[in-house]
Design a protein around this motif. Sequence first.
Motif, PDB file in Angstrom:
ATOM      1  N   UNK A   1     -16.878 -18.091  12.624  1.00  0.00           N
ATOM      2  CA  UNK A   1     -16.532 -17.192  11.526  1.00  0.00           C
ATOM      3  C   UNK A   1     -15.020 -17.137  11.372  1.00  0.00           C
ATOM      4  N   UNK A   2     -14.597 -17.185  10.126  1.00  0.00           N
ATOM      5  CA  UNK A   2     -13.174 -17.015   9.842  1.00  0.00           C
ATOM      6  C   UNK A   2     -13.035 -15.745   9.018  1.00  0.00           C
ATOM      7  N   UNK A   3     -11.889 -15.140   9.145  1.00  0.00           N
ATOM      8  CA  UNK A   3     -11.658 -13.932   8.356  1.00  0.00           C
ATOM      9  C   UNK A   3     -10.285 -14.030   7.714  1.00  0.00           C
ATOM     10  N   UNK A   4     -10.176 -13.548   6.489  1.00  0.00           N
ATOM     11  CA  UNK A   4      -8.838 -13.428   5.915  1.00  0.00           C
ATOM     12  C   UNK A   4      -8.712 -12.074   5.255  1.00  0.00           C
ATOM     13  N   UNK A   5      -7.481 -11.589   5.195  1.00  0.00           N
ATOM     14  CA  UNK A   5      -7.217 -10.278   4.606  1.00  0.00           C
ATOM     15  C   UNK A   5      -6.572 -10.448   3.244  1.00  0.00           C
ATOM     16  N   UNK A   6      -6.877  -9.533   2.366  1.00  0.00           N
ATOM     17  CA  UNK A   6      -6.271  -9.535   1.041  1.00  0.00           C
ATOM     18  C   UNK A   6      -5.483  -8.240   0.918  1.00  0.00           C
ATOM     19  N   UNK A   7      -4.196  -8.360   0.642  1.00  0.00           N
ATOM     20  CA  UNK A   7      -3.381  -7.151   0.538  1.00  0.00           C
ATOM     21  C   UNK A   7      -2.767  -7.048  -0.852  1.00  0.00           C
ATOM     22  N   UNK A   8      -2.416  -5.844  -1.220  1.00  0.00           N
ATOM     23  CA  UNK A   8      -1.776  -5.633  -2.514  1.00  0.00           C
ATOM     24  C   UNK A   8      -0.621  -4.669  -2.316  1.00  0.00           C
ATOM     25  N   UNK A   9       0.435  -4.898  -3.067  1.00  0.00           N
ATOM     26  CA  UNK A   9       1.593  -4.031  -2.968  1.00  0.00           C
ATOM     27  C   UNK A   9       1.677  -3.146  -4.212  1.00  0.00           C
ATOM     28  N   UNK A  10       1.720  -1.826  -3.990  1.00  0.00           N
ATOM     29  CA  UNK A  10       1.822  -0.870  -5.090  1.00  0.00           C
ATOM     30  C   UNK A  10       3.106  -0.073  -4.892  1.00  0.00           C
ATOM     31  N   UNK A  11       3.959  -0.007  -5.900  1.00  0.00           N
ATOM     32  CA  UNK A  11       5.184   0.798  -5.821  1.00  0.00           C
ATOM     33  C   UNK A  11       4.981   2.088  -6.604  1.00  0.00           C
ATOM     34  N   UNK A  12       5.395   3.201  -6.016  1.00  0.00           N
ATOM     35  CA  UNK A  12       5.255   4.491  -6.690  1.00  0.00           C
ATOM     36  C   UNK A  12       6.643   4.985  -7.072  1.00  0.00           C
ATOM     37  N   UNK A  13       6.835   5.188  -8.365  1.00  0.00           N
ATOM     38  CA  UNK A  13       8.146   5.602  -8.891  1.00  0.00           C
ATOM     39  C   UNK A  13       8.055   6.997  -9.490  1.00  0.00           C
ATOM     40  N   UNK A  14       9.149   7.715  -9.412  1.00  0.00           N
ATOM     41  CA  UNK A  14       9.307   8.878 -10.274  1.00  0.00           C
ATOM     42  C   UNK A  14       9.735   8.335 -11.637  1.00  0.00           C
ATOM     43  N   UNK A  15       9.330   8.993 -12.731  1.00  0.00           N
ATOM     44  CA  UNK A  15       9.615   8.421 -14.052  1.00  0.00           C
ATOM     45  C   UNK A  15      11.078   8.046 -14.246  1.00  0.00           C
ATOM     46  N   UNK A  16      12.013   8.860 -13.720  1.00  0.00           N
ATOM     47  CA  UNK A  16      13.427   8.547 -13.969  1.00  0.00           C
ATOM     48  C   UNK A  16      13.933   7.360 -13.138  1.00  0.00           C
ATOM     49  N   UNK A  17      13.087   6.856 -12.240  1.00  0.00           N
ATOM     50  CA  UNK A  17      13.451   5.644 -11.484  1.00  0.00           C
ATOM     51  C   UNK A  17      13.057   4.372 -12.233  1.00  0.00           C
ATOM     52  N   UNK A  18      12.280   4.532 -13.303  1.00  0.00           N
ATOM     53  CA  UNK A  18      11.830   3.367 -14.062  1.00  0.00           C
ATOM     54  C   UNK A  18      12.896   2.943 -15.062  1.00  0.00           C
ATOM     55  N   UNK A  19      12.833   1.687 -15.488  1.00  0.00           N
ATOM     56  CA  UNK A  19      13.733   1.220 -16.546  1.00  0.00           C
ATOM     57  C   UNK A  19      13.420   1.984 -17.833  1.00  0.00           C
ATOM     58  N   UNK A  20      14.361   1.944 -18.756  1.00  0.00           N
ATOM     59  CA  UNK A  20      14.166   2.637 -20.046  1.00  0.00           C
ATOM     60  C   UNK A  20      12.926   2.097 -20.751  1.00  0.00           C
ATOM     61  N   UNK A  21      12.717   0.773 -20.691  1.00  0.00           N
ATOM     62  CA  UNK A  21      11.545   0.156 -21.332  1.00  0.00           C
ATOM     63  C   UNK A  21      10.247   0.675 -20.723  1.00  0.00           C
ATOM     64  N   UNK A  22      10.216   0.739 -19.400  1.00  0.00           N
ATOM     65  CA  UNK A  22       8.994   1.208 -18.736  1.00  0.00           C
ATOM     66  C   UNK A  22       8.757   2.699 -18.999  1.00  0.00           C
TER      67      UNK A  22
END
Length: 159
Positions: A1-22
């Motif tokens: 048996x082989x196993x692999x992991x799947x990971x995801x990166x999520x960034x949490x911003x306060x609205x004023x940390x986002x670019x003007x476009x975002x």
Amino acid sequence: MKQYDITASVCVYQPDELSADDQQLVRAAMEATRTSYAPYSRFCVGAAARLADGQVVTGSNQENAAFPSGLCAERTALFAANAQHPDTPVVALAIAAFTQGHFLSDPISPCGACRQVILEVEDRYGQPIRILLYGTEGVHVVDSVKALLPLYFVSASMK
Ligand code: THU
């Protein structure tokens, strides 16, 4: 048996940390909740798609007495964007949900069917779509729907 992991990166911003476009895109998604037609769930979702040329196309959930005939905000926005601007890639998508008089503190994330449609739009234009999930406690951001859809199926899967 082989196993692999799947990971995801999520960034949490306060609205004023986002670019003007975002910030503008998140505000557009929040505004779009006001166009929701949700007499059955009373759960109003707004989505705003930013195109490569800077245009913003919004959508909201549209419900139906025959429940499966309704459509989520994300697909409403993306189908409208693709129908009106078929030659312009979608580069970002913001989502907000409003119910019982307030925006949710924890953001909602697109349903499985919407994830698959977002993936198709990424595939169609050959570029990732930045996804911004608005919550009053922070905006959760992923760089591609692939972070939300491990082991995904795309056209290349059929080759
Ligand atoms: N809904 C969306 O529009 N987007 C989501 O990401 C989750 C759910 C809608 C579908 C339905 O109109 C209501 O929210 C309750 O599920």
